[in-house]
Motif scaffolding. Sequence first.
Motif, short mmCIF file in Angstrom:
data_model
loop_
_atom_site.label_atom_id
_atom_site.label_comp_id
_atom_site.label_asym_id
_atom_site.label_seq_id
_atom_site.Cartn_x
_atom_site.Cartn_y
_atom_site.Cartn_z
N TYR A 1 121.18 4.65 27.54
CA TYR A 1 122.39 4.37 26.76
C TYR A 1 123.54 4.01 27.69
N ALA A 2 124.25 2.96 27.34
CA ALA A 2 125.45 2.56 28.07
C ALA A 2 126.64 2.99 27.22
N SER B 1 123.14 0.87 19.16
CA SER B 1 122.62 2.14 18.67
C SER B 1 123.05 2.31 17.22
N TRP B 2 122.15 2.78 16.43
CA TRP B 2 122.42 2.98 15.01
C TRP B 2 121.67 4.20 14.57
#
Length: 106
Positions: A39-40, A59-60
Amino acid sequence: MAKQRHAARVLAPAGDEGLDMAAAGPPVDAASAHRPVVYATGTAGDVFLCHPFLVHAASWPHRGTTPRIITQPGIALLEPFALADRSTAYPVEAAILDAFAGQKAS
Protein backbone atom coordinates in the motif's frame (compact mmCIF):
# COMPACT_ATOMS: atom_id res chain seq x y z
CA MET A 1 11.07 -9.62 -9.65
CA ALA A 2 9.17 -6.36 -9.76
CA LYS A 3 5.65 -6.29 -11.17
CA GLN A 4 6.70 -3.90 -13.90
CA ARG A 5 8.95 -6.65 -15.25
CA HIS A 6 5.92 -8.92 -15.54
CA ALA A 7 4.12 -6.13 -17.40
CA ALA A 8 7.06 -5.64 -19.77
CA ARG A 9 7.07 -9.34 -20.60
CA VAL A 10 3.33 -9.30 -21.37
CA LEU A 11 3.72 -6.22 -23.56
CA ALA A 12 6.88 -7.33 -25.42
CA PRO A 13 5.19 -9.60 -27.99
CA ALA A 14 2.99 -6.69 -29.14
CA GLY A 15 6.10 -4.82 -30.28
CA ASP A 16 5.85 -1.20 -31.39
CA GLU A 17 2.11 -1.52 -31.92
CA GLY A 18 1.60 -2.04 -28.19
CA LEU A 19 -1.62 -3.05 -26.46
CA ASP A 20 -4.46 -0.92 -25.21
CA MET A 21 -5.44 -1.11 -21.55
CA ALA A 22 -8.36 -3.48 -22.17
CA ALA A 23 -6.08 -5.99 -23.89
CA ALA A 24 -3.09 -5.60 -21.56
CA GLY A 25 -4.87 -5.43 -18.19
CA PRO A 26 -5.99 -9.04 -17.67
CA PRO A 27 -2.71 -10.67 -18.85
CA VAL A 28 -0.63 -8.27 -16.73
CA ASP A 29 -2.87 -8.90 -13.72
CA ALA A 30 -2.52 -12.65 -14.19
CA ALA A 31 1.25 -12.47 -14.68
CA SER A 32 1.70 -10.51 -11.45
CA ALA A 33 -1.07 -12.05 -9.31
CA HIS A 34 1.40 -13.96 -7.13
CA ARG A 35 3.22 -10.77 -6.11
CA PRO A 36 2.58 -9.25 -2.65
CA VAL A 37 0.33 -6.23 -2.28
CA VAL A 38 1.99 -3.06 -1.03
CA TYR A 39 0.00 0.00 0.00
CA ALA A 40 1.19 3.49 -0.88
CA THR A 41 -0.15 6.05 1.56
CA GLY A 42 0.50 9.71 1.95
CA THR A 43 -0.87 13.00 3.12
CA ALA A 44 -2.58 15.83 1.26
CA GLY A 45 -0.32 17.14 -1.47
CA ASP A 46 1.86 14.03 -1.74
CA VAL A 47 2.70 12.96 -5.29
CA PHE A 48 3.83 9.52 -6.42
CA LEU A 49 5.77 9.30 -9.67
CA CYS A 50 5.53 5.70 -10.80
CA HIS A 51 7.13 3.46 -13.38
CA PRO A 52 4.89 3.32 -16.49
CA PHE A 53 4.42 -0.44 -16.10
CA LEU A 54 3.52 -0.36 -12.42
CA VAL A 55 0.56 -2.62 -11.70
CA HIS A 56 -1.76 -0.67 -9.45
CA ALA A 57 -5.31 -0.40 -8.21
CA ALA A 58 -7.22 1.91 -5.94
CA SER A 59 -7.99 0.42 -2.54
CA TRP A 60 -11.66 -0.17 -2.00
CA PRO A 61 -13.52 0.28 0.23
CA HIS A 62 -12.18 3.54 1.60
CA ARG A 63 -10.75 2.65 5.01
CA GLY A 64 -9.89 6.16 6.16
CA THR A 65 -11.84 8.78 8.05
CA THR A 66 -11.25 11.80 5.80
CA PRO A 67 -12.21 12.39 2.16
CA ARG A 68 -9.67 11.37 -0.43
CA ILE A 69 -9.08 12.23 -4.03
CA ILE A 70 -6.80 10.64 -6.59
CA THR A 71 -5.92 11.56 -10.13
CA GLN A 72 -3.69 9.75 -12.55
CA PRO A 73 -2.57 12.18 -15.22
CA GLY A 74 -0.35 10.67 -17.85
CA ILE A 75 3.17 11.91 -18.31
CA ALA A 76 3.97 11.89 -22.01
CA LEU A 77 7.35 10.85 -23.30
CA LEU A 78 9.25 13.29 -25.48
CA GLU A 79 10.17 10.38 -27.75
CA PRO A 80 9.64 6.60 -27.69
CA PHE A 81 12.01 4.46 -25.65
CA ALA A 82 14.90 3.35 -27.87
CA LEU A 83 15.24 -0.05 -26.14
CA ALA A 84 18.45 -0.71 -28.02
CA ASP A 85 21.52 -0.24 -25.86
CA ARG A 86 21.38 -0.71 -22.10
CA SER A 87 24.67 1.14 -21.57
CA THR A 88 23.12 4.40 -22.78
CA ALA A 89 19.55 3.77 -21.62
CA TYR A 90 17.66 5.90 -19.13
CA PRO A 91 16.70 4.03 -15.92
CA VAL A 92 13.18 3.11 -17.08
CA GLU A 93 14.54 1.90 -20.43
CA ALA A 94 17.20 -0.14 -18.62
CA ALA A 95 14.52 -1.79 -16.45
CA ILE A 96 12.48 -2.69 -19.52
CA LEU A 97 15.54 -4.12 -21.26
CA ASP A 98 16.37 -6.13 -18.13
CA ALA A 99 12.83 -7.55 -18.14
CA PHE A 100 13.14 -8.53 -21.80
CA ALA A 101 16.53 -10.14 -21.14
CA GLY A 102 14.99 -12.15 -18.31
CA GLN A 103 12.22 -13.29 -20.64
CA LYS A 104 14.71 -14.63 -23.14
CA ALA A 105 16.61 -16.43 -20.40
CA SER A 106 13.50 -18.21 -19.06
